[in-house]
Design a protein around this motif. Structure first.
Motif, mmCIF file in Angstrom:
data_model
loop_
_atom_site.group_PDB
_atom_site.id
_atom_site.type_symbol
_atom_site.label_atom_id
_atom_site.label_comp_id
_atom_site.label_asym_id
_atom_site.label_seq_id
_atom_site.Cartn_x
_atom_site.Cartn_y
_atom_site.Cartn_z
ATOM 1 N N PHE A 177 1.719 9.735 -6.205
ATOM 2 C CA PHE A 177 2.466 10.984 -6.081
ATOM 3 C C PHE A 177 3.619 11.048 -7.082
ATOM 4 O O PHE A 177 4.404 11.995 -7.067
ATOM 5 N N LEU A 178 3.690 10.039 -7.928
ATOM 6 C CA LEU A 178 4.590 10.065 -9.076
ATOM 7 C C LEU A 178 3.848 10.496 -10.325
ATOM 8 O O LEU A 178 4.363 11.237 -11.157
ATOM 9 N N VAL A 180 0.749 16.952 5.152
ATOM 10 C CA VAL A 180 1.437 17.666 6.229
ATOM 11 C C VAL A 180 2.527 18.574 5.661
ATOM 12 O O VAL A 180 2.759 19.687 6.155
ATOM 13 N N ALA A 181 3.169 18.091 4.586
ATOM 14 C CA ALA A 181 4.232 18.888 3.951
ATOM 15 C C ALA A 181 3.681 20.057 3.135
ATOM 16 O O ALA A 181 4.446 20.925 2.712
ATOM 17 N N GLY A 203 0.810 -1.207 0.000
ATOM 18 C CA GLY A 203 0.000 0.000 0.000
ATOM 19 C C GLY A 203 0.845 1.259 0.000
ATOM 20 O O GLY A 203 0.512 2.242 -0.680
ATOM 21 N N VAL A 204 1.950 1.241 0.738
ATOM 22 C CA VAL A 204 2.858 2.398 0.758
ATOM 23 C C VAL A 204 3.415 2.665 -0.643
ATOM 24 O O VAL A 204 3.433 3.812 -1.112
ATOM 25 N N LEU A 205 3.857 1.602 -1.328
ATOM 26 C CA LEU A 205 4.405 1.793 -2.684
ATOM 27 C C LEU A 205 3.335 2.274 -3.654
ATOM 28 O O LEU A 205 3.590 3.142 -4.496
ATOM 29 N N LEU A 258 -2.525 5.609 2.666
ATOM 30 C CA LEU A 258 -2.943 6.848 3.331
ATOM 31 C C LEU A 258 -1.808 7.491 4.122
ATOM 32 O O LEU A 258 -1.786 8.710 4.315
ATOM 33 N N VAL A 259 -0.853 6.692 4.576
ATOM 34 C CA VAL A 259 0.322 7.240 5.257
ATOM 35 C C VAL A 259 1.077 8.181 4.314
ATOM 36 O O VAL A 259 1.528 9.270 4.709
ATOM 37 N N VAL A 260 1.215 7.766 3.059
ATOM 38 C CA VAL A 260 1.910 8.596 2.065
ATOM 39 C C VAL A 260 1.113 9.869 1.787
ATOM 40 O O VAL A 260 1.667 10.965 1.724
ATOM 41 N N VAL A 261 -0.208 9.708 1.626
ATOM 42 C CA VAL A 261 -1.073 10.864 1.383
ATOM 43 C C VAL A 261 -0.959 11.859 2.535
ATOM 44 O O VAL A 261 -0.830 13.078 2.323
#
Length: 451
Positions: A276-277, A317-318, A268-270, A309-312
């Motif tokens: 986001f790529l 936050v950034a 899921g992280v990948l 969702l961690v990546v999102v």
């Protein structure tokens, strides 16, 4: 009355008809481009380009040529055709995957070197529209992420260049990080894209094998190694996109089958990194869902979604919200090239462009996939995954947001479609592999591709 037993090449005539129909689609797209005088890409966006640059369904110009990669590409092709099918069956699974990765990397680099080291590799990602052109101006990464969306629209003093504006900040950020650790410049970027992109030769068959179709996973190996789309894998950032997302699906599939939930989370992280790529990689969700359905494990999805969702959340936050970026990119698209590329042509010519990437063998394999999927209540993993990829392609095509240049944009979907070649009769594989290799060699030696 006795019935005739099907031969091992049963359906071969239909396979050849499917391959012929795919090539006919390419011929029609070329005929319209040249015969009707349609400016498919528009000189407005490629000033100084020769007329033929705007008349092919792929972004390229007619320029027969050879280069230092020519003999190497021929040797790699002959080796893959001659020994690939046999070694794929005889080697242990891990060694077969390693050999496939090595052959795929050699194939991609040799094809790129047909255009020479400078043009084919080192300078391929250094034009003024590419991500690397923006890297020197990014000195404050947090500030870049905070202001990224505000610089997407065109016709303002600080607008991002074309490729940076057209994608989420993930890929630009990756190239900035490479530069920061001393791997800056076009050559390093190209090598990273090819090496990561080459992981599709491992991730796709690993997924199919994990989902219960190990025999066909082995049969697919040579076709993944001699993928005609390697012409565009070397070199484009979309090759890297394909490698990252394919690995995400593979981790999800293996985790679902073995109930290793950490692997599902990592997958899921990948996949979250994938969106986001490139915005279009949201459609990889269809392929990931296909893997989950075959595995029959909704719990895997319950772990993968939080990983994405961690990546999102990290990007939010950034300072970058994906949804805002997507809507602004669509607006920018219609500020320029979308208005110069006729939907009525590209909605079918995109599929012709994809034939250059997939080759005639995949067209034949997809025919068998359609038949197999229709006859079986529960299709095999190979059929299910190719079906998911086909749905993703059709959605991208009908959206109107992929008008041309799909020979690179759709690489992350195309690598899953090539797996359909495993459905072809085994005794015909070398002939089909030869057709795949000849197509790639012809494209790279007769056309000067933009990617």
């Amino acid at each position: 009355m006795a019935t005739r037993t099907p031969t091992r090449t049963s359906g071969l005539r239909a396979d050849l008809i499917a391959a012929g129909a795919a090539l006919a689609l390419v011929a029609a797209a070329i005929a319209v481009g040249f015969g009707a005088g349609v400016r498919l890409f528009g000189s407005t966006h490629f000033p100084g380009a020769p007329d033929s640059f705007g008349e092919w369904p792929v972004l390229a110009q007619w320029l027969p040529h050879v280069g230092p990669g020519t003999p190497l590409a021929v040797v790699v092709a002959v080796a893959g055709i001659t020994w690939g099918p046999t070694l794929a069956q005889r080697l242990s699974w891990r060694r077969a995957l390693a050999a496939t990765y090595g052959l795929g990397i050699a194939w991609t680099f040799s094809l790129a070197l047909v255009d020479g080291w400078t043009r084919g590799i080192a300078n391929q990602l250094t034009s003024q529209d590419e991500y690397l052109a923006a890297v020197p101006g990014i000195t404050d990464i947090p500030r870049m992420l905070e202001t990224f969306a505000g610089r997407i629209l065109d016709y303002q003093p600080d607008s991002w260049i074309t490729h940076v504006a057209g994608h989420p900040p993930g890929i630009t950020l990756l190239f900035v990080w490479l530069d920061r650790i001393g791997l800056g410049g076009g050559a390093w970027a190209a090598v990273v894209c090819v090496l990561v992109g080459g992981l599709v030769t491992v991730a796709v068959p690993t997924t199919i094998a994990a989902l219960g179709d190990p025999d066909r996973a082995r049969l697919a190996l040579p076709f993944l190694a001699l993928f005609p789309g390697a012409v565009w894998m070397g070199v484009s950032a979309d090759a890297l996109f394909a490698g990252v997302t394919a690995c995400g699906v593979a981790l999800l599939a293996v985790g679902a089958v073995r109930q290793r939930w950490a692997l599902c989370f990592a997958g899921g992280v990948l996949l979250g990194c994938g969106i986001f790529l490139s915005y279009g990689l949201m459609l990889m969700g269809v392929i990931a869902l296909s893997a989950v359905l075959v595995a029959g494990s909704w719990k895997a999805l319950a772990w993968a979604v939080p990983g994405a969702l961690v990546v999102v959340a990290a990007f939010l936050v950034a300072g970058f919200w994906w949804v805002d970026g997507y809507h602004l990119v669509v607006e920018r698209y219609y500020q320029g090239i979308a208005n110069f590329r006729p939907y009525g042509y590209w909605v079918w010519a995109d599929l012709a462009s994809l034939v250059f990437v997939l080759g005639p063998a995949t067209a034949a394999g997809l025919r068998r996939s359609a038949v197999d999927g229709f006859l079986r209540l529960r299709p095999s993993a190979t059929v299910a995954m190719t079906r998911g990829a086909l749905l993703a392609v059709l959605a991208a095509d009908l959206s109107g947001l992929s008008k041309s240049e799909v020979e690179r944009i759709w690489l992350p979907f195309a690598v899953w479609l090539v797996a359909a070649c495993a459905l072809l009769p085994r005794r015909t594989h070398r002939w089909w592999l030869a057709g795949q290799a000849v197509l790639a060699l012809a494209v790279n030696h007769l056309l000067l591709t933009n990617w």
